[in-house]
Structures are given as C-alpha cells and as structure tokens.
Write a protein that holds these residues in place. Structure first.
Motif, mmCIF file in Angstrom:
data_model
loop_
_atom_site.group_PDB
_atom_site.id
_atom_site.type_symbol
_atom_site.label_atom_id
_atom_site.label_comp_id
_atom_site.label_asym_id
_atom_site.label_seq_id
_atom_site.Cartn_x
_atom_site.Cartn_y
_atom_site.Cartn_z
ATOM 1 N N LEU A 28 10.723 -27.588 -20.806
ATOM 2 C CA LEU A 28 11.894 -26.791 -20.352
ATOM 3 C C LEU A 28 13.161 -26.984 -21.457
ATOM 4 O O LEU A 28 13.795 -26.135 -21.789
ATOM 5 N N VAL A 29 13.412 -28.235 -21.872
ATOM 6 C CA VAL A 29 14.378 -28.562 -23.002
ATOM 7 C C VAL A 29 13.885 -27.628 -24.326
ATOM 8 O O VAL A 29 14.885 -27.130 -25.036
ATOM 9 N N VAL A 30 12.817 -27.601 -24.902
ATOM 10 C CA VAL A 30 12.366 -27.104 -25.724
ATOM 11 C C VAL A 30 12.803 -25.467 -25.799
ATOM 12 O O VAL A 30 13.112 -24.615 -26.599
ATOM 13 N N LEU A 31 12.319 -24.960 -24.766
ATOM 14 C CA LEU A 31 12.398 -23.609 -24.243
ATOM 15 C C LEU A 31 13.779 -23.254 -24.441
ATOM 16 O O LEU A 31 14.193 -22.133 -24.766
ATOM 17 N N ALA A 32 14.775 -24.008 -23.633
ATOM 18 C CA ALA A 32 16.205 -23.736 -23.633
ATOM 19 C C ALA A 32 16.781 -23.727 -24.884
ATOM 20 O O ALA A 32 17.781 -22.889 -25.371
ATOM 21 N N ARG A 33 16.368 -24.825 -26.009
ATOM 22 C CA ARG A 33 16.804 -24.621 -27.368
ATOM 23 C C ARG A 33 16.367 -23.803 -28.098
ATOM 24 O O ARG A 33 17.247 -23.188 -28.654
ATOM 25 N N GLY A 34 15.431 -23.198 -27.891
ATOM 26 C CA GLY A 34 14.936 -21.795 -28.577
ATOM 27 C C GLY A 34 15.617 -20.660 -27.933
ATOM 28 O O GLY A 34 16.011 -19.891 -28.566
ATOM 29 N N ALA A 35 15.816 -20.587 -26.699
ATOM 30 C CA ALA A 35 16.587 -19.452 -26.209
ATOM 31 C C ALA A 35 18.000 -19.389 -26.708
ATOM 32 O O ALA A 35 18.482 -18.356 -27.370
ATOM 33 N N ARG A 36 18.633 -20.404 -26.723
ATOM 34 C CA ARG A 36 20.023 -20.660 -27.320
ATOM 35 C C ARG A 36 20.081 -20.376 -28.852
ATOM 36 O O ARG A 36 20.840 -19.707 -29.423
ATOM 37 N N ILE A 39 19.713 -16.660 -30.525
ATOM 38 C CA ILE A 39 20.753 -15.476 -30.741
ATOM 39 C C ILE A 39 22.118 -16.270 -30.829
ATOM 40 O O ILE A 39 23.144 -15.707 -30.985
ATOM 41 N N GLY A 40 22.212 -17.682 -31.191
ATOM 42 C CA GLY A 40 23.376 -18.543 -31.558
ATOM 43 C C GLY A 40 24.039 -18.152 -30.327
ATOM 44 O O GLY A 40 25.264 -18.437 -30.574
ATOM 45 N N ALA A 41 23.525 -18.554 -29.098
ATOM 46 C CA ALA A 41 24.429 -18.776 -27.936
ATOM 47 C C ALA A 41 25.111 -20.131 -27.806
ATOM 48 O O ALA A 41 24.653 -21.158 -28.175
ATOM 49 N N VAL A 42 26.040 -20.014 -26.755
ATOM 50 C CA VAL A 42 26.741 -21.181 -26.528
ATOM 51 C C VAL A 42 25.847 -21.946 -25.637
ATOM 52 O O VAL A 42 25.669 -23.355 -26.075
ATOM 53 N N GLU A 43 25.191 -21.571 -24.862
ATOM 54 C CA GLU A 43 23.916 -22.444 -23.985
ATOM 55 C C GLU A 43 22.646 -21.583 -23.993
ATOM 56 O O GLU A 43 22.494 -20.351 -24.007
ATOM 57 N N GLY A 44 21.584 -22.368 -23.701
ATOM 58 C CA GLY A 44 20.293 -22.037 -23.486
ATOM 59 C C GLY A 44 20.037 -22.859 -22.100
ATOM 60 O O GLY A 44 20.196 -23.836 -21.937
#
Length: 129
Positions: A28-36, A39-44
């Motif tokens: 889940l952490v890996v997926l969240a890092r990838g999502a963030r 697009i260069g978002a503040v959070e994933g």
C-alpha cells in the motif's frame, strides 16, 4: 485531526520503515508513493478492501473540486463495491493525517490501520481505531 502513532494516541511516535510492515501493507505504501509521484501531488494514498483489491489515488486540487488522496482512494473502493477496508496508507510531507481522509476510512472500517509514510516511504506512524 489524529496524528499518526503506533498506538493511535495523540502524540507522534516513529515506528520504523515501511519494510517493517507486513508485505500487503508495505505494498500500500508503494502504491501510494507511485500515485503521488505520477502527478507530483501533495499526497498519495492506497487502500485495500475486504477482498484484497487495492485502490490508489493522489490529491486532486482543482478550482471547483478538492479531494484528499485518502478520500479519493476510499471513494474508488466504495464505487467498486467495497464494503470494508482492511488497511490504508498515506504518503505525505505533512506530519499529521488529514481528518477528512481518516473519517472516510472510518466510514468503511472502524479498525483498519492507517499507515502514514513520508515521501521516501519511511513509516511515520500508524493510526488505529
């Protein structure tokens, strides 16, 4: 707004690296890092539902719509038919977990751990119940 801690208490307490999580929660952490990062978002964020399906999202900040990464991940799971969440993870530069995202997780699960990690994937803490 709850702060990430090992016990769910109100003060922050570092609990180690994402590698200290079980394999499914570390994913889940890996997926969240990838999502963030995509697009260069503040959070994933990423969540896992009762069937083991995962949903990842990034913060959306448009002139007419603002949704936190965790809210969007939970909404995606709910839209796909999830009835319960097993766990969630947020990757953020903030030192606290956003209240709206936390509330969204609690809408589907009263006991799912919410892991909070920094942009480098290092676990800041975990909020439970």
């Amino acid at each position: 707004m709850p702060e990430p801690t090992a016990s769910g208490a109100s003060s922050a307490a570092p609990v180690g690296a994402a590698a200290d999580l079980d394999a499914e929660d570390a994913k889940l952490v890996v997926l969240a890092r990838g999502a963030r990062a995509r697009i260069g978002a503040v959070e994933g964020a990423a969540v896992r539902d009762q069937d083991g399906r995962t949903y990842a999202a990034a913060t959306v900040a448009l002139p007419s719509l603002t949704v936190t990464a965790l809210q969007l991940a939970v909404a995606s799971a709910a839209a796909a038919g999830a009835k319960r969440l097993e766990a969630a993870a947020v990757v953020t530069e903030a030192s606290t977990l956003d209240g709206a995202g936390y509330a969204a997780v609690r809408d589907l699960s009263g006991d799912a751990p919410v892991h909070v990690a920094g942009p480098d994937g290092k676990l800041i803490g975990t909020v439970v119940a």
